[in-house]
Enzyme design. Sequence first.
Site, PDB file in Angstrom:
ATOM      1  N   CYS A 141      -4.184  12.093  -3.057  1.00 61.50           N
ATOM      2  CA  CYS A 141      -3.376  12.039  -1.833  1.00 61.50           C
ATOM      3  C   CYS A 141      -2.091  11.251  -2.031  1.00 61.50           C
ATOM      4  O   CYS A 141      -1.086  11.510  -1.370  1.00 61.50           O
ATOM      5  CB  CYS A 141      -4.185  11.473  -0.666  1.00 61.50           C
ATOM      6  SG  CYS A 141      -4.509   9.698  -0.745  1.00 61.50           S
ATOM      7  N   TYR A 142      -2.111  10.275  -2.974  1.00 62.18           N
ATOM      8  CA  TYR A 142      -0.903   9.485  -3.221  1.00 62.18           C
ATOM      9  C   TYR A 142       0.154  10.267  -3.983  1.00 62.18           C
ATOM     10  O   TYR A 142       1.262   9.770  -4.184  1.00 62.18           O
ATOM     11  CB  TYR A 142      -1.258   8.179  -3.931  1.00 62.18           C
ATOM     12  CG  TYR A 142      -2.074   7.264  -3.048  1.00 62.18           C
ATOM     13  CD1 TYR A 142      -1.505   6.671  -1.921  1.00 62.18           C
ATOM     14  CD2 TYR A 142      -3.420   7.034  -3.309  1.00 62.18           C
ATOM     15  CE1 TYR A 142      -2.255   5.861  -1.088  1.00 62.18           C
ATOM     16  CE2 TYR A 142      -4.176   6.231  -2.472  1.00 62.18           C
ATOM     17  CZ  TYR A 142      -3.587   5.648  -1.370  1.00 62.18           C
ATOM     18  OH  TYR A 142      -4.337   4.852  -0.534  1.00 62.18           O
ATOM     19  N   ASP A 184      -9.702  14.311  -4.319  1.00 61.87           N
ATOM     20  CA  ASP A 184      -9.145  13.019  -4.689  1.00 61.87           C
ATOM     21  C   ASP A 184      -9.005  12.912  -6.212  1.00 61.87           C
ATOM     22  O   ASP A 184      -7.930  12.656  -6.754  1.00 61.87           O
ATOM     23  CB  ASP A 184     -10.083  11.944  -4.110  1.00 61.87           C
ATOM     24  CG  ASP A 184      -9.911  10.548  -4.673  1.00 61.87           C
ATOM     25  OD1 ASP A 184      -9.181  10.356  -5.636  1.00 61.87           O
ATOM     26  OD2 ASP A 184     -10.547   9.625  -4.126  1.00 61.87           O
ATOM     27  N   HIS A 189       0.858  -1.196   0.000  1.00 60.38           N
ATOM     28  CA  HIS A 189       0.000   0.000   0.000  1.00 60.38           C
ATOM     29  C   HIS A 189       0.887   1.237   0.000  1.00 60.38           C
ATOM     30  O   HIS A 189       1.912   1.280   0.680  1.00 60.38           O
ATOM     31  CB  HIS A 189      -0.892  -0.041   1.241  1.00 60.38           C
ATOM     32  CG  HIS A 189      -1.889   1.068   1.358  1.00 60.38           C
ATOM     33  ND1 HIS A 189      -1.531   2.334   1.776  1.00 60.38           N
ATOM     34  CD2 HIS A 189      -3.216   1.107   1.125  1.00 60.38           C
ATOM     35  CE1 HIS A 189      -2.602   3.102   1.804  1.00 60.38           C
ATOM     36  NE2 HIS A 189      -3.651   2.385   1.408  1.00 60.38           N
ATOM     37  N   LYS A 240      -5.933  -0.285  -8.515  1.00 57.08           N
ATOM     38  CA  LYS A 240      -6.839   0.677  -7.890  1.00 57.08           C
ATOM     39  C   LYS A 240      -6.818   1.991  -8.673  1.00 57.08           C
ATOM     40  O   LYS A 240      -5.928   2.234  -9.491  1.00 57.08           O
ATOM     41  CB  LYS A 240      -6.446   0.919  -6.427  1.00 57.08           C
ATOM     42  CG  LYS A 240      -6.585  -0.312  -5.539  1.00 57.08           C
ATOM     43  CD  LYS A 240      -8.035  -0.748  -5.414  1.00 57.08           C
ATOM     44  CE  LYS A 240      -8.172  -1.930  -4.468  1.00 57.08           C
ATOM     45  NZ  LYS A 240      -9.589  -2.349  -4.340  1.00 57.08           N
ATOM     46  N   ARG A 271      -2.617   1.216  -4.535  1.00 60.32           N
ATOM     47  CA  ARG A 271      -2.394  -0.217  -4.618  1.00 60.32           C
ATOM     48  C   ARG A 271      -2.557  -0.667  -6.065  1.00 60.32           C
ATOM     49  O   ARG A 271      -3.128   0.041  -6.889  1.00 60.32           O
ATOM     50  CB  ARG A 271      -3.397  -0.977  -3.734  1.00 60.32           C
ATOM     51  CG  ARG A 271      -3.194  -0.781  -2.242  1.00 60.32           C
ATOM     52  CD  ARG A 271      -4.277  -1.506  -1.448  1.00 60.32           C
ATOM     53  NE  ARG A 271      -5.555  -0.814  -1.524  1.00 60.32           N
ATOM     54  CZ  ARG A 271      -6.729  -1.377  -1.224  1.00 60.32           C
ATOM     55  NH1 ARG A 271      -6.781  -2.647  -0.883  1.00 60.32           N
ATOM     56  NH2 ARG A 271      -7.844  -0.670  -1.299  1.00 60.32           N
ATOM     57  N   ASP A 276      -5.472   8.542  -6.967  1.00 63.53           N
ATOM     58  CA  ASP A 276      -6.040   9.371  -5.895  1.00 63.53           C
ATOM     59  C   ASP A 276      -5.030  10.468  -5.606  1.00 63.53           C
ATOM     60  O   ASP A 276      -3.835  10.203  -5.436  1.00 63.53           O
ATOM     61  CB  ASP A 276      -6.280   8.506  -4.653  1.00 63.53           C
ATOM     62  CG  ASP A 276      -6.923   9.261  -3.488  1.00 63.53           C
ATOM     63  OD1 ASP A 276      -6.751  10.485  -3.394  1.00 63.53           O
ATOM     64  OD2 ASP A 276      -7.574   8.607  -2.660  1.00 63.53           O
ATOM     65  N   ASP A 286     -11.516  18.451   0.244  1.00 61.08           N
ATOM     66  CA  ASP A 286     -11.421  18.305   1.695  1.00 61.08           C
ATOM     67  C   ASP A 286     -10.018  18.705   2.118  1.00 61.08           C
ATOM     68  O   ASP A 286      -9.117  18.849   1.291  1.00 61.08           O
ATOM     69  CB  ASP A 286     -11.770  16.879   2.159  1.00 61.08           C
ATOM     70  CG  ASP A 286     -10.884  15.811   1.536  1.00 61.08           C
ATOM     71  OD1 ASP A 286      -9.679  15.807   1.826  1.00 61.08           O
ATOM     72  OD2 ASP A 286     -11.401  14.980   0.764  1.00 61.08           O
ATOM     73  N   HIS A 338      -7.074  15.950   1.410  1.00 62.78           N
ATOM     74  CA  HIS A 338      -6.539  15.911   0.052  1.00 62.78           C
ATOM     75  C   HIS A 338      -5.857  17.222  -0.325  1.00 62.78           C
ATOM     76  O   HIS A 338      -4.903  17.217  -1.118  1.00 62.78           O
ATOM     77  CB  HIS A 338      -7.655  15.560  -0.937  1.00 62.78           C
ATOM     78  CG  HIS A 338      -8.006  14.105  -0.937  1.00 62.78           C
ATOM     79  ND1 HIS A 338      -9.030  13.583  -0.175  1.00 62.78           N
ATOM     80  CD2 HIS A 338      -7.440  13.051  -1.581  1.00 62.78           C
ATOM     81  CE1 HIS A 338      -9.097  12.282  -0.355  1.00 62.78           C
ATOM     82  NE2 HIS A 338      -8.146  11.928  -1.204  1.00 62.78           N
TER      83      HIS A 338
END
Length: 431
Positions: free
Chosen positions: A272-273, A358, A222, A267, A264, A270, A365, A368
């Site tokens: 945040c990654y 995201d 992850h 997936k 991952r 996003d 938010d 993020h």
Amino acid sequence: MESSSSAADWKPTVSQEEQWALENQVFHIYRMFCNIPPNSQSAMLELQRDSHVEYLVKGLRHLGPAFSVLDANRPWICYWILHSIALLGESVDVALEHNAIDFISRCQDQHGGYGGGPGQMPHLATTYAAVNSLITLGGHKSLASISRGKIYSFLRRMKHTSGGFSMHDGGEVDVRACYTAISVASVLNILDEELVQGVGNYILSCQTYEGGIAGEPGSEAHGGYTFCGLATMILINEVNRLDLASLTDWLVFRQGIEGGFQGRTNKLVDGCYSFWQGGAAVLIQRLHAVTGSTSSELSDDEDSPDQEEGQQSDDEVNSSSSPVNFIRRHTKTEPLFQSQALQQYILLCSQVEGGFRDKPGKSRDHYHTCYCLSGLAVAQYSWSKDADSAPLPGSLLGPYSNLLEPVNPLHNIVLEQCNEAREFFSNASTL
């Protein structure tokens, strides 16, 4: 006939359908961007600083009833907002700064550590968020409010027989707990052998066959846990025990065709990654600067009994990889990811009018916003030879006003504030 029947019966999975839908949304944005005049393109790529700061300061002053579900995460909200403001090169006014310090201080448990709010049990995650918030605010009042001795006692109580840490009394043991504990101890200058003992073995047990790091042994690799595990191993000077070659391979393949990172395998990307994966990539890039090796050489050299002339030993690498020296290390290696593509995804797909999200279709938010800006910062400076040197020409996407403050990727604190804290706590004579 049987194969034809099977083909006719084939249906895409839910994940495939979601991936195709996201690609359509993202590439619609990119096609629109490519088909507008250059002046309009420049406007789309501009970081909307004023609207972001307005959104963040408003959130720090007051949040509505819908945020009551985050009552146990209030130091995190402070960190997400304060760190975002600092990345933008701004600061809060004196009254708001003092209010933030006083509030976070009320979250500090009398026996050490910080809870999710006043009167709540101390927790490693909120301790990390509280300490990072206070360091981000900076100044004597903020830094002196941190009770290092009590935090050290709390960290010792959270130490687990597995070598890792429990998130709280009776809580889960995972890589996130290891990172938050070690990061706090390192930046506060209270890291010692008792805290480090067994941590490396625990994180090694979490590296998976894919190369990334899972939250606990036997789980799936992850992005968030990979960053936490890698940063922890650097902070405790045991990073060469990891299979860095397979970790690097897993990491670079997490950047999707959209330009952003997924957390991952299989997936969706996003925002945040952008930091969790982008920050990990920058850490590996700096490891290359320390060793002068490729990722495969990093792993191969560990098994070689003979050392080539001029090549650094593991002990030499670890010595030069102390947190301060590691970040200051001069690097000549290129980024391990497509930094321009990541900046494009963040600016065109995650940025909204005041905050970040995201992905297209999601709402903004503070979480993020924090990690999109953090990822944008590491991408902007990923071509820089030194952590605090200006980005190379062409490495910054959009106008020069987009440039954020450089960040210390080990702790995700703006570099200037992190250096101030290290100096402050290195001069502290007692706990």
